[in-house]
Design an enzyme around this catalytic site. Structure first.
Site, PDB file in Angstrom:
ATOM      1  N   ASP A 109     103.752  27.825 159.862  1.00  0.00           N
ATOM      2  CA  ASP A 109     104.426  26.520 159.672  1.00  0.00           C
ATOM      3  C   ASP A 109     104.824  26.389 158.116  1.00  0.00           C
ATOM      4  OD1 ASP A 109     103.234  23.759 161.432  1.00  0.00           O
ATOM      5  OD2 ASP A 109     105.015  23.680 159.922  1.00  0.00           O
ATOM      6  N   ASP A 130     108.870  22.655 159.288  1.00  0.00           N
ATOM      7  CA  ASP A 130     108.475  21.281 159.541  1.00  0.00           C
ATOM      8  C   ASP A 130     109.527  20.344 158.969  1.00  0.00           C
ATOM      9  OD1 ASP A 130     106.181  19.478 160.006  1.00  0.00           O
ATOM     10  OD2 ASP A 130     106.558  19.068 157.713  1.00  0.00           O
ATOM     11  N   GLU A 168     111.751  22.100 163.170  1.00  0.00           N
ATOM     12  CA  GLU A 168     111.554  20.774 163.902  1.00  0.00           C
ATOM     13  C   GLU A 168     112.338  19.699 163.150  1.00  0.00           C
ATOM     14  OE1 GLU A 168     108.409  18.390 162.162  1.00  0.00           O
ATOM     15  OE2 GLU A 168     107.609  17.514 164.012  1.00  0.00           O
ATOM     16  N   HIS A 193     100.686  18.933 168.329  1.00  0.00           N
ATOM     17  CA  HIS A 193      99.392  18.260 167.395  1.00  0.00           C
ATOM     18  C   HIS A 193      99.994  16.919 166.893  1.00  0.00           C
ATOM     19  CE1 HIS A 193     102.515  19.581 164.745  1.00  0.00           C
ATOM     20  NE2 HIS A 193     101.791  18.838 163.633  1.00  0.00           N
ATOM     21  N   ASP A 194     101.375  16.519 167.478  1.00  0.00           N
ATOM     22  CA  ASP A 194     101.556  15.133 166.902  1.00  0.00           C
ATOM     23  C   ASP A 194     101.958  14.332 168.217  1.00  0.00           C
ATOM     24  OD1 ASP A 194     104.090  16.492 164.364  1.00  0.00           O
ATOM     25  OD2 ASP A 194     101.975  15.791 164.307  1.00  0.00           O
TER      26      ASP A 194
HETATM   27  O1  TEU Z   1     106.064  15.689 161.854  1.00  0.00           O
HETATM   28  C1  TEU Z   1     107.523  15.312 161.532  1.00  0.00           C
HETATM   29  C2  TEU Z   1     107.597  13.861 162.441  1.00  0.00           C
HETATM   30  O2  TEU Z   1     108.761  13.522 162.434  1.00  0.00           O
HETATM   31  C3  TEU Z   1     106.216  13.112 162.514  1.00  0.00           C
HETATM   32  O3  TEU Z   1     106.800  11.655 162.122  1.00  0.00           O
HETATM   33  C4  TEU Z   1     105.890  13.231 163.794  1.00  0.00           C
HETATM   34  O4  TEU Z   1     107.051  13.276 164.788  1.00  0.00           O
HETATM   35  C5  TEU Z   1     104.884  12.124 164.080  1.00  0.00           C
HETATM   36  O5  TEU Z   1     104.007  12.308 163.889  1.00  0.00           O
HETATM   37  C6  TEU Z   1     104.892  11.821 165.592  1.00  0.00           C
HETATM   38  O6  TEU Z   1     104.271  10.716 165.944  1.00  0.00           O
HETATM   39  C7  TEU Z   1     105.843  16.808 161.078  1.00  0.00           C
HETATM   40  C8  TEU Z   1     104.473  17.380 161.379  1.00  0.00           C
HETATM   41  O7  TEU Z   1     104.527  17.865 162.854  1.00  0.00           O
HETATM   42  C9  TEU Z   1     103.407  16.326 161.461  1.00  0.00           C
HETATM   43  O8  TEU Z   1     101.858  16.715 161.555  1.00  0.00           O
HETATM   44  C10 TEU Z   1     103.524  15.963 159.777  1.00  0.00           C
HETATM   45  O9  TEU Z   1     102.414  14.901 159.686  1.00  0.00           O
HETATM   46  C11 TEU Z   1     104.829  15.485 159.157  1.00  0.00           C
HETATM   47  O10 TEU Z   1     105.888  16.494 159.859  1.00  0.00           O
HETATM   48  C12 TEU Z   1     104.789  15.584 157.843  1.00  0.00           C
HETATM   49  O11 TEU Z   1     104.500  16.957 157.248  1.00  0.00           O
END
Ligand code: TEU
Length: 563
Positions: free
Chosen positions: A112, A214, A267, A339-340
């Site tokens: 990542d 990311d 992403e 994970h989000d």
């Molecule tokens: O997430 C990017 C992002 O847009 C986040 O706001 C995500 O869409 C949101 O948490 C969804 O509810 C990336 C990573 O995947 C996330 O885990 C990190 O917290 C974030 O970037 C900051 O690095």
């Protein structure tokens, strides 16, 4: 909705499609995957110990969420050293062993890459904030207060509150699109870019097979908005047009001189299919594919915790829109959780009465789209959302900040706000992997950092592997099918009955071979004529033990035919 039939060289033929067009990637959230030293937090040793399981599932690559040193404010997405391993997860020797043992099983390791921002404890930021004249001052976004006070513009953080924090020592604000502990790097500065490329090469030289990048589209800011005369509006994407230059420069500096076998997936919140065609056009050498967010935004209101009713036609049409948008040029990633996001079966299926059926229906639907599927840890056994009865049991920074802002600042009803957190919190996906039915689900011998979902006594890997009919066995068959049948990887996509509220049907065609998916995404029997006559068709895969010969589909019944 139809797509043209792409003419593509089949795997093994000259000009064949890249390996990742017929691959399945498994996302490991290391903190919650497997704990080998009993501290209640997953680690690299735990992942090594489960490589046989992952090989049995049949996945081609593992995407590891960050394992670099981090204060863990955002569970590792706040990195304080890009060339080390967080001691909680292990060390570089352990990492090298994981890469070697994964490669022995034909499994690639994708890291990542979090370079839109660092941790505020990274040496770069500590130097940058030390004085206005520090040589690294311009490695981050520093601005004087608007007028004599207040942030430079009205941008908001994705984790609630403003996107600017005042550094008292130097009297300037620094930008953080996420938490204040995650200051944004200034990619306009070539020194920053070169430092990132050097780090990327360091990991690839170590045997890493690619990167998940990311929020990579945010590295290019709309600089005029940052310095605009009036406070910029909140919301909208900060992405600037120079993103393409940055990604092409990155490709030239890191990947161009290598064997072309590395995977890059960016992403990219807020991008559309026009953007994605530019990002994933192989001729532009930017990234191989992207994670877009349109389909996982359809049930969100003003924010992700304001849950809207779900519409199957809206979801079908959006995923088809992305199939059509990248049919000729570029490539889709395919995901319905990570994970989000909340757990797939809880958000889009029925995680109680029809958990097996709805988990396998969505697996079939997703894996039979054109693109690279991503399986999030636990999705392959139908793990569900968790439901904590108190906000104090949640750990996710995004959820906690939202709750505090909504209740304390906007005076919203705590019960209503908690309900939104229970439905959409990222912690839903972060409860420990459920390996077996023992006390801590086989995840740890200690106390887990986040409680194990109580339903692990029924929903776990051991039970699924022991059963012939299980979510795990279904995912195994889907993954094998993608490896065996070029039409699954490369066939064109045509959505059928787009407006039907419960029926999900589409075809995939490559040459003279056509597959048909028919699925009933509802809790009740669906008895309508199928959009295609399946008389004489071969039933390739089904999630009911004895699918009826007729057109009636049981609750959450899904079938795959070869016509
Ligand atoms: O997430 C990017 C992002 O847009 C986040 O706001 C995500 O869409 C949101 O948490 C969804 O509810 C990336 C990573 O995947 C996330 O885990 C990190 O917290 C974030 O970037 C900051 O690095």
């Amino acid at each position: 909705m139809t797509s043209s039939h792409p003419t593509v060289a089949l795997p093994g033929e000259p000009g064949a499609a890249p390996w990742w067009t017929s691959a399945v990637v498994y996302q490991v959230y290391p903190r919650s995957f497997a704990d080998s030293d009993g501290d209640g937090i997953g680690d690299l040793g735990g992942i090594r110990g489960r490589l046989e399981y992952l090989a049995e599932l049949g996945v081609d690559a593992l995407w590891l969420s960050p394992v670099y040193p981090s204060p863990q404010h955002d569970n590792g997405y706040d990195i304080s050293d890009y060339r080390e391993i967080e001691p909680v997860f292990g060390d570089l020797a352990e990492f090298d062993l994981l890469v070697a043992e994964a490669h022995e099983r034909g499994i690639k390791i994708v890291m990542d890459l979090v370079v839109n921002h660092t941790s505020d404890e990274h040496a770069w930021f500590r130097e940058s904030r030390s004085s206005r004249s520090n040589p690294k001052r311009d490695w981050y976004w520093w601005r004087k207060p608007q007028g004599d006070e207040g942030p430079p513009n009205g941008w908001g953080s994705a984790f609630s509150g403003p996107a600017w924090t005042l550094d008292e020592a130097t009297g300037e604000y620094y930008l953080h699109l996420f938490a204040k502990q995650q200051p944004d790097l200034n990619w306009e500065n070539p020194e920053v870019r070169q430092a990132v490329y050097s780090m990327m090469n360091w990991w690839l030289d170590r045997g890493v097979d690619g990167f998940r990048m990311d929020v990579i589209n945010y590295i290019a800011k709309q600089v005029d908005l940052i310095d605009g005369p009036a406070p910029a509006t909140g919301g909208g994407s900060p992405m600037g047009p120079q993103i393409h230059d940055f990604l092409q420069e990155m490709h030239e500096a890191v990947f161009a001189r290598r064997d072309g076998e590395h995977l890059t997936v960016g992403e990219m919140p807020g991008v559309n299919t026009d953007d994605a065609r530019l990002f994933t056009d192989p001729g532009r050498a930017e990234v191989d594919m992207i994670f877009q967010f349109e389909h996982v935004g359809l049930d969100q209101g003003a924010n992700k915790f304001e849950v809207l009713p779900r519409s199957l036609p809206a979801l079908k049409k959006n995923l088809a829109h992305w199939q059509d948008g990248l049919a000729e040029t570029g490539w889709n990633s395919l995901y319905l959780n990570n994970h989000d996001q909340p757990r797939l079966v809880s958000r889009f299926g029925n995680d109680t009465e029809f958990r097996y059926e709805s988990a396998t229906l969505w697996a079939l639907v997703l894996h039979l789209h054109r693109g690279t599927p991503y399986v999030y840890q636990g999705e392959e056994i139908g793990m569900t959302n968790v439901r904590f009865d108190s906000i104090d049991d949640y750990r996710d920074l995004e959820s906690l900040n939202h709750y505090r802002e909504a209740v304390d600042q906007f005076d919203l009803d705590p019960g209503t706000v908690l309900a939104g957190v229970q439905t959409m919190s990222r912690d839903n996906a972060r409860t420990p992997m459920q390996w077996d039915g023992t006390e801590q689900a086989g995840f740890t011998t200690g106390t887990p950092w986040l409680p194990v979902n109580p339903n692990h006594t029924e929903i776990n890997v051991a039970a699924d592997r022991a059963a012939e009919r299980s979510v795990f066995r279904f995912y195994q068959r889907l993954i094998a099918l993608r490896h065996e049948s070029p039409v699954v990887a490369l066939g064109s996509f045509t959505l059928l009955d787009p407006e039907h509220e419960r029926l999900y049907a589409f075809t995939r065609t490559l040459g003279d071979e056509t597959l048909l998916v028919v699925a009933n995404a509802s809790d009740t029997r669906l008895d309508v004529p199928l959009p295609v006559d399946v008389t004489g068709a071969e039933l390739v895969l089904a999630n009911y033990p004895t699918p009826g010969g007729g057109s009636a589909l049981g609750p959450w019944e899904a079938r795959l035919y070869r016509l």
